[in-house]
Design a protein around this motif. Structure first.
Motif, PDB file in Angstrom:
ATOM      1  N   MET A  70       0.844  -1.183   0.000  1.00  0.00           N
ATOM      2  CA  MET A  70       0.000   0.000   0.000  1.00  0.00           C
ATOM      3  C   MET A  70       0.886   1.242   0.000  1.00  0.00           C
ATOM      4  SD  MET A  70      -2.621   1.337   2.926  1.00  0.00           S
ATOM      5  CE  MET A  70      -3.841   2.506   2.449  1.00  0.00           C
ATOM      6  N   LYS A  71       0.468   2.224  -0.796  1.00  0.00           N
ATOM      7  CA  LYS A  71       1.156   3.514  -0.808  1.00  0.00           C
ATOM      8  C   LYS A  71       0.160   4.599  -0.423  1.00  0.00           C
ATOM      9  CE  LYS A  71       3.645   6.917  -3.486  1.00  0.00           C
ATOM     10  NZ  LYS A  71       4.187   7.333  -4.761  1.00  0.00           N
ATOM     11  N   ALA A  72       0.527   5.394   0.572  1.00  0.00           N
ATOM     12  CA  ALA A  72      -0.291   6.519   1.005  1.00  0.00           C
ATOM     13  C   ALA A  72       0.475   7.810   0.766  1.00  0.00           C
ATOM     14  CB  ALA A  72      -0.636   6.396   2.486  1.00  0.00           C
ATOM     15  N   VAL A  73      -0.248   8.826   0.339  1.00  0.00           N
ATOM     16  CA  VAL A  73       0.318  10.162   0.160  1.00  0.00           C
ATOM     17  C   VAL A  73      -0.378  11.073   1.157  1.00  0.00           C
ATOM     18  CG1 VAL A  73       0.617  12.111  -1.422  1.00  0.00           C
ATOM     19  CG2 VAL A  73       0.784   9.763  -2.287  1.00  0.00           C
ATOM     20  N   VAL A  74       0.401  11.873   1.867  1.00  0.00           N
ATOM     21  CA  VAL A  74      -0.142  12.833   2.826  1.00  0.00           C
ATOM     22  C   VAL A  74       0.107  14.222   2.253  1.00  0.00           C
ATOM     23  CG1 VAL A  74      -0.109  13.679   5.199  1.00  0.00           C
ATOM     24  CG2 VAL A  74       0.425  11.264   4.718  1.00  0.00           C
ATOM     25  N   ALA A 110       1.459  -0.083   9.223  1.00  0.00           N
ATOM     26  CA  ALA A 110       2.899   0.093   9.448  1.00  0.00           C
ATOM     27  C   ALA A 110       3.745  -0.374   8.267  1.00  0.00           C
ATOM     28  CB  ALA A 110       3.321  -0.642  10.720  1.00  0.00           C
ATOM     29  N   ASP A 111       3.251  -1.334   7.488  1.00  0.00           N
ATOM     30  CA  ASP A 111       4.036  -1.841   6.364  1.00  0.00           C
ATOM     31  C   ASP A 111       3.799  -1.063   5.066  1.00  0.00           C
ATOM     32  OD1 ASP A 111       1.443  -2.757   5.987  1.00  0.00           O
ATOM     33  OD2 ASP A 111       2.057  -4.745   5.293  1.00  0.00           O
ATOM     34  N   ALA A 112       2.979  -0.036   5.128  1.00  0.00           N
ATOM     35  CA  ALA A 112       2.699   0.788   3.941  1.00  0.00           C
ATOM     36  C   ALA A 112       3.801   1.819   3.748  1.00  0.00           C
ATOM     37  CB  ALA A 112       1.360   1.500   4.095  1.00  0.00           C
ATOM     38  N   SER A 113       3.974   2.237   2.500  1.00  0.00           N
ATOM     39  CA  SER A 113       4.904   3.346   2.248  1.00  0.00           C
ATOM     40  C   SER A 113       4.113   4.646   2.310  1.00  0.00           C
ATOM     41  CB  SER A 113       5.597   3.193   0.893  1.00  0.00           C
ATOM     42  OG  SER A 113       4.676   3.337  -0.154  1.00  0.00           O
ATOM     43  N   ILE A 114       4.756   5.670   2.852  1.00  0.00           N
ATOM     44  CA  ILE A 114       4.110   6.978   2.991  1.00  0.00           C
ATOM     45  C   ILE A 114       4.973   8.026   2.314  1.00  0.00           C
ATOM     46  CG2 ILE A 114       3.356   8.784   4.580  1.00  0.00           C
ATOM     47  CD1 ILE A 114       2.626   6.680   6.590  1.00  0.00           C
ATOM     48  N   GLU A 115       4.317   8.875   1.544  1.00  0.00           N
ATOM     49  CA  GLU A 115       4.985  10.013   0.919  1.00  0.00           C
ATOM     50  C   GLU A 115       4.338  11.283   1.441  1.00  0.00           C
ATOM     51  OE1 GLU A 115       6.085  10.513  -3.479  1.00  0.00           O
ATOM     52  OE2 GLU A 115       4.205  11.613  -3.271  1.00  0.00           O
ATOM     53  N   ALA A 147       0.021  13.842  -8.804  1.00  0.00           N
ATOM     54  CA  ALA A 147       1.049  13.238  -7.957  1.00  0.00           C
ATOM     55  C   ALA A 147       0.559  11.995  -7.220  1.00  0.00           C
ATOM     56  CB  ALA A 147       1.569  14.261  -6.943  1.00  0.00           C
ATOM     57  N   VAL A 148      -0.738  11.871  -7.005  1.00  0.00           N
ATOM     58  CA  VAL A 148      -1.241  10.701  -6.277  1.00  0.00           C
ATOM     59  C   VAL A 148      -1.631   9.563  -7.215  1.00  0.00           C
ATOM     60  CG1 VAL A 148      -1.980  12.049  -4.287  1.00  0.00           C
ATOM     61  CG2 VAL A 148      -3.618  11.528  -6.078  1.00  0.00           C
ATOM     62  N   GLU A 149      -1.467   9.755  -8.509  1.00  0.00           N
ATOM     63  CA  GLU A 149      -1.761   8.662  -9.436  1.00  0.00           C
ATOM     64  C   GLU A 149      -0.898   7.459  -9.078  1.00  0.00           C
ATOM     65  OE1 GLU A 149      -2.416   7.878 -14.170  1.00  0.00           O
ATOM     66  OE2 GLU A 149      -1.122   9.536 -13.570  1.00  0.00           O
ATOM     67  N   GLY A 150      -1.517   6.320  -8.932  1.00  0.00           N
ATOM     68  CA  GLY A 150      -0.807   5.107  -8.541  1.00  0.00           C
ATOM     69  C   GLY A 150      -0.775   4.867  -7.045  1.00  0.00           C
ATOM     70  N   ALA A 151      -1.168   5.851  -6.259  1.00  0.00           N
ATOM     71  CA  ALA A 151      -1.231   5.674  -4.807  1.00  0.00           C
ATOM     72  C   ALA A 151      -2.557   4.991  -4.455  1.00  0.00           C
ATOM     73  CB  ALA A 151      -1.133   7.014  -4.087  1.00  0.00           C
ATOM     74  N   ASP A 152      -2.593   4.409  -3.272  1.00  0.00           N
ATOM     75  CA  ASP A 152      -3.817   3.761  -2.795  1.00  0.00           C
ATOM     76  C   ASP A 152      -4.664   4.680  -1.932  1.00  0.00           C
ATOM     77  OD1 ASP A 152      -3.230   0.992  -3.786  1.00  0.00           O
ATOM     78  OD2 ASP A 152      -1.481   1.293  -2.492  1.00  0.00           O
ATOM     79  N   LEU A 153      -4.025   5.683  -1.315  1.00  0.00           N
ATOM     80  CA  LEU A 153      -4.722   6.541  -0.365  1.00  0.00           C
ATOM     81  C   LEU A 153      -4.103   7.924  -0.353  1.00  0.00           C
ATOM     82  CD1 LEU A 153      -6.743   6.798   2.090  1.00  0.00           C
ATOM     83  CD2 LEU A 153      -4.800   6.139   3.540  1.00  0.00           C
ATOM     84  N   LEU A 154      -4.957   8.940  -0.314  1.00  0.00           N
ATOM     85  CA  LEU A 154      -4.531  10.318  -0.068  1.00  0.00           C
ATOM     86  C   LEU A 154      -5.107  10.733   1.271  1.00  0.00           C
ATOM     87  CD1 LEU A 154      -3.304  13.083  -0.829  1.00  0.00           C
ATOM     88  CD2 LEU A 154      -5.483  13.616  -1.935  1.00  0.00           C
ATOM     89  N   VAL A 211      -9.469  13.125  -7.248  1.00  0.00           N
ATOM     90  CA  VAL A 211      -8.395  12.244  -6.788  1.00  0.00           C
ATOM     91  C   VAL A 211      -8.647  10.802  -7.256  1.00  0.00           C
ATOM     92  CG1 VAL A 211      -9.370  11.740  -4.499  1.00  0.00           C
ATOM     93  CG2 VAL A 211      -6.919  11.741  -4.829  1.00  0.00           C
ATOM     94  N   PRO A 212      -7.612  10.174  -7.853  1.00  0.00           N
ATOM     95  CA  PRO A 212      -7.776   8.831  -8.412  1.00  0.00           C
ATOM     96  C   PRO A 212      -7.460   7.695  -7.431  1.00  0.00           C
ATOM     97  CG  PRO A 212      -5.665   9.696  -9.088  1.00  0.00           C
ATOM     98  CD  PRO A 212      -6.340  10.778  -8.257  1.00  0.00           C
ATOM     99  N   CYS A 213      -7.796   7.895  -6.161  1.00  0.00           N
ATOM    100  CA  CYS A 213      -7.551   6.853  -5.162  1.00  0.00           C
ATOM    101  C   CYS A 213      -8.494   7.089  -3.982  1.00  0.00           C
ATOM    102  CB  CYS A 213      -6.092   6.871  -4.698  1.00  0.00           C
ATOM    103  SG  CYS A 213      -5.579   8.387  -3.872  1.00  0.00           S
ATOM    104  N   GLN A 214      -8.395   6.231  -2.977  1.00  0.00           N
ATOM    105  CA  GLN A 214      -9.180   6.431  -1.766  1.00  0.00           C
ATOM    106  C   GLN A 214      -8.713   7.710  -1.074  1.00  0.00           C
ATOM    107  OE1 GLN A 214     -11.771   4.436  -0.678  1.00  0.00           O
ATOM    108  NE2 GLN A 214     -11.512   3.472  -2.676  1.00  0.00           N
ATOM    109  N   LEU A 215      -9.608   8.302  -0.293  1.00  0.00           N
ATOM    110  CA  LEU A 215      -9.319   9.581   0.352  1.00  0.00           C
ATOM    111  C   LEU A 215      -9.704   9.527   1.817  1.00  0.00           C
ATOM    112  CD1 LEU A 215      -8.720  12.698   0.148  1.00  0.00           C
ATOM    113  CD2 LEU A 215     -11.144  12.960  -0.343  1.00  0.00           C
TER     114      LEU A 215
END
Length: 169
Positions: free
Chosen positions: A1-5, A25-30, A102-109, A136-140
């Motif tokens: 999972m990738k999350a963008v903040v 905890a195992d997700a990547s965060i940007e 920028a969130v294209e391809g992420a799972d969560l914003l 936004v092209p992901c969950q929010l």
């Protein structure tokens, strides 16, 4: 999972706290900050035209460096508050469009509301955030900075027979 903040001045802490608490905890965060670059353009315009004396050497460049440094400090503060490994990214452009791309391809914003926090309703979201929410092209995960206003803060409904302005003939 990738999350963008989305790191937005004045409300970023709530978004970071929500990501820290809700993202596995195992997700990547940007951590993402988008600057319009308007301040640099305003200053360049002032030196090149409005003051009538041509370009002052170094001033726009110095301002750009100061803004970049402030952005880096903001992202560093957000990373420290997050308290776990993350990527930091600073972009420039129209914030609503740059953030959506920028969130294209992420799972969560994860982002904070940025409008009127005194009551529930659409004015609790600014126009830039509204665009992001709508596109936004992901969950929010949208969070309130500070305490959430009570349900009693919702404005009363319009009187019976009231027509919104766009429906008047």
């Amino acid at each position: 999972m990738k999350a963008v903040v989305l790191i937005t001045e004045g409300v970023w802490e709530a978004a970071v706290d929500a990501a820290r608490d809700a993202v596995p905890a195992d997700a990547s965060i940007e951590l993402l900050h988008v600057d319009t670059g308007d301040a640099e353009h305003v200053l360049e315009g002032a030196f090149s035209g409005l003051m009538g004396r041509g370009r002052r050497s170094g001033a726009p460049t110095a301002l750009a460096q100061d803004l970049d440094q402030a952005t880096a400090q903001l992202l560093d503060a957000a990373a420290q508050r997050l308290g776990r490994p993350c990527e930091k990214r600073a972009l420039k452009g129209r914030p609503e469009r740059v953030a959506v791309a920028a969130v294209e391809g992420a799972d969560l914003l994860v982002m904070s509301r940025d409008g009127d926090f005194s009551r529930l309703g659409p004015k609790s979201i600014g126009h830039i955030s509204r665009f992001i929410i709508d596109h936004v092209p992901c969950q929010l995960l949208l969070v309130w900075p500070g305490s959430v206003p009570p349900v009693s803060s919702i404005p009363p409904p319009p009187p019976p027979g009231h027509k919104p302005p766009h429906e008047h003939h």
